[in-house]
Design an enzyme around this catalytic site. Sequence first.
Site, PDB file in Angstrom:
ATOM      1  N   CYS A   1      -3.213  -4.142   7.515  1.00 22.06           N
ATOM      2  CA  CYS A   1      -2.167  -3.246   8.045  1.00 22.06           C
ATOM      3  C   CYS A   1      -1.583  -3.949   9.148  1.00 22.06           C
ATOM      4  O   CYS A   1      -0.302  -3.866   9.474  1.00 22.06           O
ATOM      5  CB  CYS A   1      -2.724  -2.000   8.837  1.00 22.06           C
ATOM      6  SG  CYS A   1      -3.981  -1.401   7.582  1.00 22.06           S
TER       7      CYS A   1
ATOM      8  N   CYS B   1       0.835  -1.243   0.066  1.00 20.40           N
ATOM      9  CA  CYS B   1      -0.028   0.101   0.097  1.00 20.40           C
ATOM     10  C   CYS B   1       0.782   1.270  -0.190  1.00 20.40           C
ATOM     11  O   CYS B   1       0.361   2.304  -0.175  1.00 20.40           O
ATOM     12  CB  CYS B   1      -0.782   0.044   1.090  1.00 20.40           C
ATOM     13  SG  CYS B   1       0.144   0.025   2.776  1.00 20.40           S
TER      14      CYS B   1
HETATM   15 FE1  FES Z   1      -1.048   0.623   4.248  1.00 17.41          FE
HETATM   16 FE2  FES Z   1      -2.757   0.604   6.523  1.00 17.41          FE
HETATM   17  S1  FES Z   1      -3.182   1.207   4.511  1.00 17.41           S
HETATM   18  S2  FES Z   1      -0.831  -0.142   6.393  1.00 17.41           S
END
Ligand code: FES
Length: 150
Positions: A123, A54
Amino acid sequence: MSDEQANNLQDPRLIREMLLGSGYSEKAVDLYLTRPNMGSLPDANQVSELTGHCGDTMKIFLKIEDNVIQDAKIQVLGCPGAVASAMATMDMIRGKTLEEAATLRDADVFKVLEDLPDQKQHCIRLSVKTLQKAIEDYSERQQPAAKEIA
Ligand code: FES
């Protein structure tokens, strides 16, 4: 963005309300807002960094003595789920041997956090993977001779 909107984003009560409304538990919100383990350790003897798919990044600082994690801090450039997960992970590894810390699983961290929105559960993965990377990096550094021979 208006001044009022910008101020609202800094108001912890409103942030809490928003996060609770989107599926974070009280515990996860507390960890996100208080950030008890955020930062660095000047006497760390292992520092490792990992960036997730992400784009969020964590940098972990471990003080390891006699195979035991004496202290742990972490810097997080990321979402509330990343911050809450990283804070919980640091609490869970302090005082553990490297072998014990290496057995930490996403589900263990989720249990401590109590709840996260479904789309934020990855996450936790980033905080556990950052920890695993630090343990691997440290272990590799402990065996330079073996590496050279191979
Ligand atoms: Fe990347 Fe939460 S969106 S760790």
